[in-house]
Design a protein around this motif. Structure first.
Motif, mmCIF file in Angstrom:
data_model
loop_
_atom_site.group_PDB
_atom_site.id
_atom_site.type_symbol
_atom_site.label_atom_id
_atom_site.label_comp_id
_atom_site.label_asym_id
_atom_site.label_seq_id
_atom_site.Cartn_x
_atom_site.Cartn_y
_atom_site.Cartn_z
ATOM 1 N N SER A 180 47.307 -4.842 -25.334
ATOM 2 C CA SER A 180 46.505 -5.979 -25.791
ATOM 3 C C SER A 180 45.298 -6.238 -24.882
ATOM 4 C CB SER A 180 47.379 -7.232 -25.852
ATOM 5 O OG SER A 180 47.882 -7.498 -24.560
ATOM 6 N N GLU A 181 45.413 -5.882 -23.608
ATOM 7 C CA GLU A 181 44.291 -6.178 -22.710
ATOM 8 C C GLU A 181 43.342 -4.986 -22.552
ATOM 9 O OE1 GLU A 181 45.529 -6.954 -18.719
ATOM 10 O OE2 GLU A 181 47.030 -5.386 -18.726
ATOM 11 N N PHE A 182 43.754 -3.815 -23.067
ATOM 12 C CA PHE A 182 42.944 -2.609 -22.913
ATOM 13 C C PHE A 182 41.522 -2.837 -23.443
ATOM 14 C CE2 PHE A 182 41.166 1.351 -24.383
ATOM 15 C CZ PHE A 182 41.472 2.232 -23.371
ATOM 16 N N THR A 183 40.538 -2.447 -22.647
ATOM 17 C CA THR A 183 39.152 -2.672 -23.070
ATOM 18 C C THR A 183 38.248 -1.556 -22.558
ATOM 19 O OG1 THR A 183 37.233 -4.102 -22.823
ATOM 20 C CG2 THR A 183 38.804 -4.122 -21.031
ATOM 21 N N VAL A 184 37.195 -1.270 -23.329
ATOM 22 C CA VAL A 184 36.225 -0.291 -22.846
ATOM 23 C C VAL A 184 34.897 -0.974 -22.531
ATOM 24 C CG1 VAL A 184 37.228 1.737 -23.956
ATOM 25 C CG2 VAL A 184 35.634 0.297 -25.231
ATOM 26 N N ASP A 185 34.937 -2.292 -22.375
ATOM 27 C CA ASP A 185 33.713 -3.038 -22.097
ATOM 28 C C ASP A 185 33.001 -2.561 -20.836
ATOM 29 O OD1 ASP A 185 33.874 -4.512 -24.312
ATOM 30 O OD2 ASP A 185 34.560 -6.374 -23.359
ATOM 31 N N SER A 186 33.800 -2.218 -19.803
ATOM 32 C CA SER A 186 33.188 -1.776 -18.550
ATOM 33 C C SER A 186 32.372 -0.506 -18.774
ATOM 34 C CB SER A 186 34.264 -1.515 -17.497
ATOM 35 O OG SER A 186 35.074 -2.642 -17.346
ATOM 36 N N TYR A 187 32.938 0.399 -19.561
ATOM 37 C CA TYR A 187 32.216 1.636 -19.837
ATOM 38 C C TYR A 187 30.952 1.357 -20.644
ATOM 39 C CZ TYR A 187 36.086 4.349 -18.053
ATOM 40 O OH TYR A 187 37.024 4.896 -17.230
ATOM 41 N N ARG A 188 31.084 0.430 -21.603
ATOM 42 C CA ARG A 188 29.909 0.098 -22.412
ATOM 43 C C ARG A 188 28.813 -0.421 -21.496
ATOM 44 N NH1 ARG A 188 32.062 -3.355 -26.504
ATOM 45 N NH2 ARG A 188 33.009 -1.482 -27.384
ATOM 46 N N SER A 189 29.171 -1.308 -20.590
ATOM 47 C CA SER A 189 28.180 -1.891 -19.692
ATOM 48 C C SER A 189 27.547 -0.820 -18.804
ATOM 49 C CB SER A 189 28.853 -2.962 -18.843
ATOM 50 O OG SER A 189 28.188 -3.100 -17.622
ATOM 51 N N VAL A 190 28.345 0.139 -18.343
ATOM 52 C CA VAL A 190 27.825 1.166 -17.437
ATOM 53 C C VAL A 190 26.909 2.141 -18.161
ATOM 54 C CG1 VAL A 190 28.571 3.282 -16.276
ATOM 55 C CG2 VAL A 190 29.554 1.107 -15.622
ATOM 56 N N SER A 235 21.809 1.597 -21.838
ATOM 57 C CA SER A 235 20.553 1.764 -21.105
ATOM 58 C C SER A 235 20.109 0.432 -20.500
ATOM 59 C CB SER A 235 19.478 2.296 -22.043
ATOM 60 O OG SER A 235 19.176 1.308 -22.994
ATOM 61 N N VAL A 236 19.260 0.543 -19.484
ATOM 62 C CA VAL A 236 18.823 -0.649 -18.765
ATOM 63 C C VAL A 236 18.080 -1.616 -19.689
ATOM 64 C CG1 VAL A 236 17.456 -1.472 -16.818
ATOM 65 C CG2 VAL A 236 18.664 0.715 -16.663
ATOM 66 N N GLU A 237 17.283 -1.074 -20.612
ATOM 67 C CA GLU A 237 16.515 -1.933 -21.527
ATOM 68 C C GLU A 237 17.451 -2.803 -22.362
ATOM 69 O OE1 GLU A 237 15.393 1.932 -22.504
ATOM 70 O OE2 GLU A 237 15.499 1.475 -20.373
ATOM 71 N N ASN A 238 18.635 -2.262 -22.661
ATOM 72 C CA ASN A 238 19.575 -3.027 -23.478
ATOM 73 C C ASN A 238 20.566 -3.812 -22.625
ATOM 74 O OD1 ASN A 238 18.445 -2.124 -25.902
ATOM 75 N ND2 ASN A 238 19.573 -0.211 -25.753
ATOM 76 N N GLY A 239 20.242 -4.001 -21.366
ATOM 77 C CA GLY A 239 21.057 -4.863 -20.527
ATOM 78 C C GLY A 239 22.222 -4.174 -19.837
ATOM 79 N N GLY A 240 22.292 -2.825 -19.904
ATOM 80 C CA GLY A 240 23.387 -2.119 -19.245
ATOM 81 C C GLY A 240 22.935 -1.572 -17.907
ATOM 82 N N GLN A 241 23.677 -0.599 -17.382
ATOM 83 C CA GLN A 241 23.345 -0.027 -16.080
ATOM 84 C C GLN A 241 22.640 1.325 -16.185
ATOM 85 O OE1 GLN A 241 23.734 -2.058 -13.827
ATOM 86 N NE2 GLN A 241 25.279 -3.461 -14.609
ATOM 87 N N GLY A 242 22.540 1.851 -17.396
ATOM 88 C CA GLY A 242 21.745 3.060 -17.594
ATOM 89 C C GLY A 242 22.306 4.315 -16.965
ATOM 90 N N PHE A 243 23.632 4.474 -16.953
ATOM 91 C CA PHE A 243 24.220 5.648 -16.309
ATOM 92 C C PHE A 243 23.974 6.945 -17.075
ATOM 93 C CE2 PHE A 243 27.297 4.915 -12.685
ATOM 94 C CZ PHE A 243 26.574 3.840 -12.224
ATOM 95 N N PRO A 282 14.040 4.170 -9.290
ATOM 96 C CA PRO A 282 15.251 4.006 -10.106
ATOM 97 C C PRO A 282 15.350 4.979 -11.277
ATOM 98 C CG PRO A 282 14.296 1.885 -9.617
ATOM 99 C CD PRO A 282 13.320 2.913 -9.118
ATOM 100 N N SER A 283 14.228 5.415 -11.828
ATOM 101 C CA SER A 283 14.329 6.305 -12.989
ATOM 102 C C SER A 283 14.805 7.697 -12.586
ATOM 103 C CB SER A 283 12.984 6.404 -13.692
ATOM 104 O OG SER A 283 12.047 7.032 -12.841
ATOM 105 N N HIS A 284 14.793 7.992 -11.276
ATOM 106 C CA HIS A 284 15.258 9.303 -10.809
ATOM 107 C C HIS A 284 16.616 9.269 -10.125
ATOM 108 C CE1 HIS A 284 10.952 11.179 -10.754
ATOM 109 N NE2 HIS A 284 11.479 11.100 -11.959
ATOM 110 N N TRP A 285 17.266 8.108 -10.144
ATOM 111 C CA TRP A 285 18.541 8.006 -9.441
ATOM 112 C C TRP A 285 19.574 8.974 -9.985
ATOM 113 C CZ3 TRP A 285 19.407 1.979 -9.024
ATOM 114 C CH2 TRP A 285 18.536 1.481 -8.049
ATOM 115 N N SER A 344 25.610 9.177 -8.164
ATOM 116 C CA SER A 344 26.119 8.678 -6.880
ATOM 117 C C SER A 344 25.261 7.533 -6.361
ATOM 118 C CB SER A 344 26.117 9.802 -5.832
ATOM 119 O OG SER A 344 27.223 10.630 -6.004
ATOM 120 N N LEU A 345 23.948 7.754 -6.360
ATOM 121 C CA LEU A 345 23.035 6.744 -5.843
ATOM 122 C C LEU A 345 23.071 5.500 -6.713
ATOM 123 C CD1 LEU A 345 20.864 5.843 -3.903
ATOM 124 C CD2 LEU A 345 19.184 7.053 -5.281
ATOM 125 N N GLY A 346 23.066 5.704 -8.036
ATOM 126 C CA GLY A 346 23.090 4.573 -8.950
ATOM 127 C C GLY A 346 24.315 3.706 -8.738
#
Lengths: 330, 288
Positions: free
Chosen positions: B56-66, B69-77, B232-235, B238-240
């Motif tokens: 019931s608690e399983f979530t993939v939100d963390s992956y979605r956030s990571v 893309s940065v423009e859409n509010g994520g981390q752009g991994f 940042p666009s070249h990270w 590991s660095l990111g």
């Protein structure tokens, strides 16, 4: 060695003029081919490693900051000021001592654990390949990822280690493994953070020792041990008098390799503690002087001192154990 | 019970205790990483001691956030994964191009300064990477390579070429000279001998070396930090990830999802070729 010709031994009588020319041409060809084939490697290492090292040594004797390095000539004003500052700066000697403790601890730890693992996994059993694969994971995984996992695991507020420690082992308060300099265990102060980074380094690099020792163990002839078993020896005696002597050259080589690598290590400590809480190894100090103060001269001088100390320590090691390492390499 | 019988029994039991202990010690941190990455951060804070995740608690939100893309509010991994892949693959190809001829020369040809070359390559490791940082930083700034992935690749070649030569050399020497001589009699030039005879025979070793170089380049952190931090666009991943951890209020679960994303490619690749890699690394270790 050669591809098409056998080189005549040096004692052969002087060949005729023509033969001499042919010989020297063939040998010259091989010589040229060798040099040509090695030159790309040589150029890369020269430009990206050797020149920078030489330049750093020069910088260590100059008063430079990052802003004026572009304009300053190679042979500006030479000075011993940086070295003087390195030796008199607060924290340098303790930092060097920390580096030595960290390196010796991690080298010993990774080799001992690697040896135990190799001995345990020596005989085949169901699933050995899987277990072996699992044991190589810490070595293969990116340092940034594993350093963060350890940080979370050991964290005082949400880490599972402290939670279990308090609920199962009855610790009265969480232990800040990575941020506490010293912790009293039965009245004896233990350098907590330093121990933790040594444990991390041991965990991360025991697979390296394990791999090499396992490979060597599997090449030990079975008859040696069978004979010893017939003679009624104990397992400990078999390890002590048969396996260990066979492993010593590899252990000596591993000691040198791990020592060098750990002595210069930057990322593990930097990522785990940032050099705080008594884990301020010299490599991290160099980085801090470089990025926080842009003091290129001082940073270079520290790096040079670090390299010199390493070379001296290695020199001592080779003086006492040199033969074993050479045997392994030959 | 005799002493030998007692020890046989004792070490027989200890062996399994040690194996179990080592498996837990090596695997648990990775399991924990995976576990936290699929847990909501609130549940983690509520009960840090629970080491499983309920359906019931399983979530993939963390992956979605990571991965967003940065423009859409994520981390752009995703972009960083691409950067890491470019740098690592570039380093593998170039290192092999440089190291194969070098290893062949060192193992087969006699030339002036041969011994010195080997010593020089080993000496590379004597100096801390932080020692190279300052001059390289300045050199790259002058060459316009600052903040570029190309600069990083060049550094990685220098860092990996000595190991690559060491690994390849021990394999090249096992190729029988007579095969090369036969090829030479058939009229092959030295270049053709290497390409048509030695390389195909050494293919497993070349693969293993390539993988090892990939691993080093993918996992590298210091030079990425020094050269790319301002770009940042070249990270790389590991660095990111490290920069992400410095940010304010990034939940640990997101950090763990990022760690999984960083770890997974290299681990998968490693398991695909574990045998080859371990043999490539340790070949020569079994001779005394």
């Amino acid at each position: 060695m050669t591809t098409v010709t056998q080189r005549p031994p040096d004692t052969e009588p002087e060949p005729t003029h023509r033969a001499a020319r042919a010989k020297s041409t063939l040998r010259g060809q091989e010589n040229r081919a060798g040099l040509v084939l090695v030159s790309p490697t040589f150029v890369i290492v020269l430009v990206v490693v050797v020149l920078p090292i030489l330049w750093t040594i020069v910088l260590a004797f100059q008063n430079v900051r990052l802003v004026d390095i572009q304009s300053q000539g190679l042979f500006g004003h030479w000075t011993l000021h940086n070295l003087q500052r390195v030796f008199s700066s607060p924290g340098f000697w303790s930092s060097l001592w920390t580096t030595v403790v960290y390196t010796v601890g991690s080298t010993l730890g990774s080799i001992v654990v690697g040896l135990v693992a190799a001995l345990a996994l020596r005989k085949p059993f169901r699933g050995r390949a899987l277990v072996r694969g699992a044991m190589l994971l810490p070595y293969v995984a990116p340092v940034v990822a594993v350093a963060f996992v350890w940080q979370v695991l050991l964290s005082p507020d949400l880490g599972v280690v402290n939670h279990w420690g308090m609920n199962v082992f009855g610790w009265d308060r969480p232990i800040a493994f990575l941020t506490q300099r010293s912790y009293d265990v039965a009245g004896v102060p233990v350098p907590m953070a330093l121990f933790t980074v040594i444990a991390f380094e041991t965990w991360r690099y025991f697979p390296f020792a394990f791999l090499f020792l396992l490979a060597r163990l599997q090449a030990v002839p079975a008859v040696l041990e069978e004979a010893a078993v017939v003679d009624g020896t104990t397992p400990w005696q078999r390890f002590r008098f048969i396996l260990l002597p066979q492993l010593l050259p590899v252990i000596a080589l591993l000691t040198v390799l791990r020592f060098i690598m750990t002595f210069n290590k930057f990322d593990d400590v930097y990522l785990l503690t940032g050099g705080g809480a008594g884990t301020d190894v010299v490599a991290v100090r160099v980085y801090r002087f470089l990025t926080a103060r842009f003091d290129v001269g001082l940073a270079s001088a520290q790096a040079v001192v670090l390299a010199v100390v390493l070379i001296v320590l290695l020199g001592l090691y080779f003086k006492f154990f040199g033969r074993r390492v050479q045997e392994e390499q030959s | 019970m005799t002493r030998a019988a007692f020890q046989d029994k004792f070490f027989g039991i200890m062996r399994w205790v040690v194996i179990a202990g080592l498996v837990v010690a090596t695997l648990f941190p990775f399991y924990y990483m995976l576990l936290l990455s699929v847990k909501p951060i609130d549940n983690l804070l509520l009960d840090p001691g629970r080491i499983w995740v309920s359906a019931s608690e399983f979530t993939v939100d963390s992956y979605r956030s990571v991965l967003t893309s940065v423009e859409n509010g994520g981390q752009g991994f995703l972009l960083m994964l691409r950067n890491s892949a470019l740098v690592s693959i570039g380093a593998v190809i170039l290192t092999l191009l440089v190291a194969i001829p070098g290893a062949y020369a060192v193992s087969r040809l006699r030339f002036t300064g041969q011994r010195k070359v080997s010593a020089l390559f080993l000496g590379v490791y004597l100096f801390p990477a932080t020692l190279l940082a300052v001059p390289l930083f300045v050199m790259f700034a002058k060459a316009g390579l600052q903040g570029s992935l190309v600069g990083l690749i060049i550094v990685y070649i220098a860092q990996t070429v000595p190991v690559a030569i060491y690994m390849l050399r021990s394999y090249f020497t096992t190729v029988p000279i007579s095969i090369e001589e036969a090829a030479a009699l058939d009229g092959c030039s030295r270049y053709q001998i290497v390409r048509r005879v030695v390389l195909p025979l050494a293919a497993p070793s070349v693969m293993a070396t390539g993988l090892y170089v990939f691993m080093i380049a993918w996992n590298e952190f210091l030079f990425a930090l020094l050269f790319l931090a301002a770009e940042p666009s070249h990270w790389t991943v590991s660095l990111g990830l490290q920069q992400l951890s410095n940010g304010v209020e990034v939940p640990k679960t997101v950090l763990m999802a990022g760690s999984v994303v960083l770890t997974l490619p290299v681990v998968l690749m490693f398991y695909g070729a574990e045998r080859m890699l371990t043999e490539g690394l340790t070949s020569g270790a079994d001779k005394s």
